[in-house]
Design a protein around this motif. Structure first.
Motif, PDB file in Angstrom:
ATOM      1  N   UNK A 117       8.164 -11.219  -3.384  1.00  0.00           N
ATOM      2  CA  UNK A 117       9.511 -11.351  -3.137  1.00  0.00           C
ATOM      3  C   UNK A 117      10.236 -12.950  -2.184  1.00  0.00           C
ATOM      4  N   UNK A 118       8.919 -13.202  -1.255  1.00  0.00           N
ATOM      5  CA  UNK A 118       9.379 -14.074  -0.419  1.00  0.00           C
ATOM      6  C   UNK A 118       8.980 -15.038  -1.592  1.00  0.00           C
ATOM      7  N   UNK A 119       8.586 -16.150  -2.449  1.00  0.00           N
ATOM      8  CA  UNK A 119       8.482 -16.587  -2.935  1.00  0.00           C
ATOM      9  C   UNK A 119      10.158 -16.494  -4.557  1.00  0.00           C
ATOM     10  N   UNK A 120      10.297 -15.567  -4.648  1.00  0.00           N
ATOM     11  CA  UNK A 120      11.308 -15.596  -5.867  1.00  0.00           C
ATOM     12  C   UNK A 120      12.837 -15.905  -4.674  1.00  0.00           C
ATOM     13  N   UNK A 121      12.536 -15.156  -3.530  1.00  0.00           N
ATOM     14  CA  UNK A 121      13.646 -15.798  -2.843  1.00  0.00           C
ATOM     15  C   UNK A 121      13.907 -17.087  -2.580  1.00  0.00           C
ATOM     16  N   UNK A 122      12.439 -18.340  -2.235  1.00  0.00           N
ATOM     17  CA  UNK A 122      12.719 -19.525  -2.142  1.00  0.00           C
ATOM     18  C   UNK A 122      12.891 -20.263  -3.113  1.00  0.00           C
ATOM     19  N   UNK A 123      12.322 -19.622  -4.954  1.00  0.00           N
ATOM     20  CA  UNK A 123      12.713 -20.341  -5.737  1.00  0.00           C
ATOM     21  C   UNK A 123      14.400 -20.716  -6.005  1.00  0.00           C
ATOM     22  N   UNK A 124      14.816 -18.871  -5.403  1.00  0.00           N
ATOM     23  CA  UNK A 124      16.604 -18.956  -5.364  1.00  0.00           C
ATOM     24  C   UNK A 124      17.488 -19.376  -4.801  1.00  0.00           C
ATOM     25  N   UNK A 125      16.627 -20.176  -3.503  1.00  0.00           N
ATOM     26  CA  UNK A 125      17.575 -21.207  -2.784  1.00  0.00           C
ATOM     27  C   UNK A 125      17.735 -22.379  -3.196  1.00  0.00           C
ATOM     28  N   UNK A 126      16.160 -22.726  -3.629  1.00  0.00           N
ATOM     29  CA  UNK A 126      15.601 -23.540  -4.090  1.00  0.00           C
ATOM     30  C   UNK A 126      16.829 -24.199  -4.688  1.00  0.00           C
ATOM     31  N   UNK A 127      17.254 -23.102  -6.203  1.00  0.00           N
ATOM     32  CA  UNK A 127      18.168 -23.651  -6.821  1.00  0.00           C
ATOM     33  C   UNK A 127      19.148 -23.495  -6.860  1.00  0.00           C
ATOM     34  N   UNK A 128      20.156 -22.852  -5.788  1.00  0.00           N
ATOM     35  CA  UNK A 128      21.045 -22.794  -5.528  1.00  0.00           C
ATOM     36  C   UNK A 128      21.210 -24.028  -4.627  1.00  0.00           C
ATOM     37  N   UNK A 129      20.605 -24.615  -3.697  1.00  0.00           N
ATOM     38  CA  UNK A 129      20.528 -25.911  -2.873  1.00  0.00           C
ATOM     39  C   UNK A 129      20.728 -27.030  -3.466  1.00  0.00           C
TER      40      UNK A 129
END
Length: 234
Positions: free
Chosen positions: A127-139
């Motif tokens: 789950x931490x990897x999915x959240x990280x990818x989502x944060x990178x996408x939005x930023x």
């Protein structure tokens, strides 16, 4: 975490695509990514076993790859923040694009399970990897002024009700034919005295000729007034 198969050099034992032929581009890239990750674990201080790898180690690996990125990501204080095509260079760092990281994680997740890993212990699916990818996408979307959201399909406008559709010309002509036939005046029948051709109820007519033939006489009796249709003579 269950152990993952590998040879003595650390290369993966992932099966090659193509059934023994030349592997596909995806399989070749997946093998290179897997070998790069295994090399990263061996160079880790202290060295890290794959069986003890977690989602946190995957995040470290993804941040480590930013130094090899080629995508300009503007900082919040940059004058070109949110500008998709900056007109001049800026000192903002280069990073890995979100799309590249997302595809990389997908290939490594598949390679982990192909080499003996269990899906429930796959660190690339954490789950931490999915959240990280989502944060990178939005930023990155905000910093670069690029929308990563998929375009929604446009809804078709509602069709007009069929009850109010105009009647077809053929149906209108068929409905009006009886009224036109019975409502026609004598002047509209194009009746001509003498030996000229006549039109009666849309039939081409001609005066009977007294030639003494039985056919002509019978036709004349059937049509009093000296008018008989041409169909009788055929």
């Amino acid at each position: 975490m269950s152990s993952v198969n590998s040879d003595s050099s650390g290369n993966s034992g992932a099966p090659k695509g193509g059934g023994g032929g030349r592997p596909s581009r995806y399989e070749s890239q997946k093998r290179r990514d897997w070998n790069t990750f295994r090399q990263y674990l061996r160079n880790h201080r202290p060295p890290l076993e794959l069986s003890r790898c977690s989602g946190a180690h995957v995040l470290e690996f993804l941040r480590y790859l930013d130094q090899f990125g080629k995508t300009k990501v503007h900082a919040a204080g940059c004058p070109f923040f949110g500008h998709p095509q900056p007109p001049a260079p800026c000192p903002c760092p280069l990073k890995q694009a979100w799309g590249s990281l997302d595809a990389l994680v997908g290939r490594l997740r598949a390679a982990f399970e192909e080499n003996g890993g269990q899906p429930e212990t796959n660190p690339f699916a954490a789950r931490a990897v999915r959240l990280y990818l989502r944060e990178v996408r939005d930023s990155q979307a905000k910093a670069r002024g690029i929308a990563y959201e998929k375009k929604k399909k446009r809804k078709r406008p509602p069709q007009p009700p069929q009850d109010h559709s105009p009647q077809s010309p053929l149906a209108m002509a068929a409905a009006a034919a009886p009224a036109m036939a019975y409502g026609r005046r004598a002047a509209d029948l194009n009746l001509v005295d003498g030996g000229y051709t006549r039109h009666l109820h849309d039939h081409l007519m001609m005066p009977a000729m007294d030639s003494g033939r039985q056919l002509t006489a019978a036709a004349a009796e059937a049509h009093p007034g000296g008018i008989m249709p041409l169909s009788v003579l055929n």
